[in-house]
Design a protein around this motif. Sequence first.
Motif, short mmCIF file in Angstrom:
data_model
loop_
_atom_site.label_atom_id
_atom_site.label_comp_id
_atom_site.label_asym_id
_atom_site.label_seq_id
_atom_site.Cartn_x
_atom_site.Cartn_y
_atom_site.Cartn_z
N LEU A 14 29.91 -34.45 71.77
CA LEU A 14 30.73 -33.18 71.76
C LEU A 14 31.96 -33.34 72.84
O LEU A 14 31.78 -34.41 73.59
N PRO A 15 32.97 -32.70 72.33
CA PRO A 15 34.35 -33.20 72.99
C PRO A 15 34.31 -32.90 74.60
O PRO A 15 35.50 -33.25 75.30
N GLN A 16 33.47 -32.15 75.01
CA GLN A 16 33.53 -31.86 76.46
C GLN A 16 34.65 -30.74 77.08
O GLN A 16 35.21 -31.07 78.33
N THR A 17 35.38 -30.17 76.13
CA THR A 17 36.01 -29.23 76.65
C THR A 17 35.77 -28.09 77.34
O THR A 17 36.34 -27.55 78.38
N GLN A 18 34.32 -27.81 77.38
CA GLN A 18 33.72 -26.71 77.97
C GLN A 18 34.19 -25.35 77.75
O GLN A 18 34.21 -24.41 78.64
N CYS A 19 34.74 -25.28 76.58
CA CYS A 19 35.39 -24.06 76.15
C CYS A 19 34.39 -22.79 75.93
O CYS A 19 34.88 -21.68 76.07
N THR A 20 33.29 -22.98 75.51
CA THR A 20 31.91 -22.16 75.46
C THR A 20 32.26 -21.21 74.01
O THR A 20 31.65 -20.23 73.87
N LYS A 21 33.13 -22.00 73.29
CA LYS A 21 33.53 -21.28 71.89
C LYS A 21 32.17 -21.48 70.94
O LYS A 21 31.59 -20.79 70.08
N CYS A 22 31.23 -22.31 71.57
CA CYS A 22 29.91 -22.49 70.58
C CYS A 22 28.82 -21.23 71.00
O CYS A 22 27.73 -21.21 70.16
N GLY A 23 29.35 -20.60 72.20
CA GLY A 23 28.48 -19.48 72.27
C GLY A 23 27.57 -19.88 73.63
O GLY A 23 26.50 -19.01 74.00
N ASP A 25 27.01 -21.94 77.58
CA ASP A 25 27.90 -21.98 78.86
C ASP A 25 28.40 -23.60 79.08
O ASP A 25 28.18 -24.12 80.13
N GLY A 26 28.98 -24.18 78.00
CA GLY A 26 29.65 -25.44 78.18
C GLY A 26 28.79 -26.63 76.99
O GLY A 26 27.97 -26.11 76.44
N CYS A 27 29.31 -27.77 77.17
CA CYS A 27 28.93 -28.65 76.01
C CYS A 27 27.33 -29.16 76.30
O CYS A 27 26.61 -29.41 75.29
N LYS A 28 27.04 -29.14 77.45
CA LYS A 28 25.53 -29.58 77.59
C LYS A 28 24.60 -28.46 77.41
O LYS A 28 23.49 -29.05 76.50
N PRO A 29 24.81 -27.43 77.64
CA PRO A 29 23.64 -26.39 77.19
C PRO A 29 23.84 -26.07 75.67
O PRO A 29 22.47 -25.96 75.02
N TYR A 30 24.86 -26.50 75.07
CA TYR A 30 24.69 -26.44 73.45
C TYR A 30 24.31 -27.60 72.89
O TYR A 30 23.28 -27.65 72.09
N ALA A 31 24.26 -28.66 73.70
CA ALA A 31 23.48 -30.29 73.34
C ALA A 31 21.78 -29.97 73.58
O ALA A 31 21.32 -30.29 72.53
N ARG A 43 29.04 -25.50 65.46
CA ARG A 43 29.49 -24.55 66.14
C ARG A 43 30.10 -24.79 67.36
O ARG A 43 30.76 -24.09 68.14
N CYS A 44 30.96 -26.02 67.17
CA CYS A 44 31.88 -26.57 68.05
C CYS A 44 33.37 -26.85 67.47
O CYS A 44 33.74 -27.82 66.90
N PRO A 45 34.28 -25.76 67.53
CA PRO A 45 35.64 -25.73 67.07
C PRO A 45 36.38 -27.23 67.43
O PRO A 45 36.96 -27.85 66.55
S1 SF4 Z 1 32.47 -25.38 71.62
FE1 SF4 Z 1 30.76 -25.72 73.00
S2 SF4 Z 1 30.22 -27.90 72.58
FE2 SF4 Z 1 32.27 -27.59 71.77
S3 SF4 Z 1 33.50 -28.30 73.40
FE3 SF4 Z 1 33.20 -25.98 73.55
S4 SF4 Z 1 31.52 -25.85 75.23
FE4 SF4 Z 1 31.76 -27.93 74.04
#
Ligand code: SF4
Length: 230
Positions: A14-23, A25-31, A43-45
């Motif tokens: 995961l790219p670690q932008t922490q953008c929350t676009k996956c739904g 609260d950051g990359c770690k919770p999505y992982a 789910r990660c644009p």
């Molecule tokens: S969409 Fe989720 S997993 Fe992808 S960079 Fe954003 S926060 Fe991280």
Amino acid sequence: MTSKSLLQKIDAILPQTQCTKCGYDGCKPYAQALVQQEASINRCPPGGSQGIQQLATLLQVPVLPLDPECGPEIPLQVAVIDEAHCIGCTLCIRACPVDAIIGANKFMHTVDPQLCTGCDLCVAPCPVDCISMVDANRTWTTADANAARDRHEQRAARLLKLSLQEEARLNQKSIQTATHSEELASLPTPPQPSGNEKTAEQLKKEAIALALQRARERRQQGIKKGPATP
Ligand code: SF4
Ligand code: SF4
Ligand code: SF4
């Protein structure tokens, strides 16, 4: 493979932008959601089709198209603040997940383009719309992702410490308030008038009534005796 090492492998993709676009609260919770098979791999644009491919290979699941609900795959962007219009409210600093914004209360703010992940989380909170997202003219590297992860974790640790300090301060304050209340409760109770004791007001009224009574009596006695002879 243990779930911990699987989590680390997914997080490394995961790219670690922490953008929350996956739904999440950051990359770690999505992982974590992917480890628990509670989320799909598309789910990660910011990771785009390449990231989906890597996740599919790691998790041995079919490749899926990016879920349009999460937004489109776009080139890396960077936030730019129109400093002439910035009012220094600090809302963008509070929204930035990787501490990429430099500024202080009532001073203009600016973005460090090398730290900005392009997450755009600072745009919506700005009350004067002076933040825009522009093309970063570079690609996001693994080194960028690792640095963003570190900064995000450092920020989370700092916020947790501040929150614990605030909680301790409030606890201390409530202990002091309770102690003060106990001290007040332990003071001897001032004497209260019993039902038989007369108040100063009652005594005053009775004294006036008695004086009036004596005056009446003296007047009555004067009438019975008749007028005094000269
Ligand atoms: S969409 Fe989720 S997993 Fe992808 S960079 Fe954003 S926060 Fe991280
Ligand atoms: S400056 Fe804005 S776009 Fe850049 S990382 Fe921070 S919140 Fe995201
Ligand atoms: S949110 Fe907007 S106005 Fe407030 S400090 Fe950031 S850039 Fe300036």
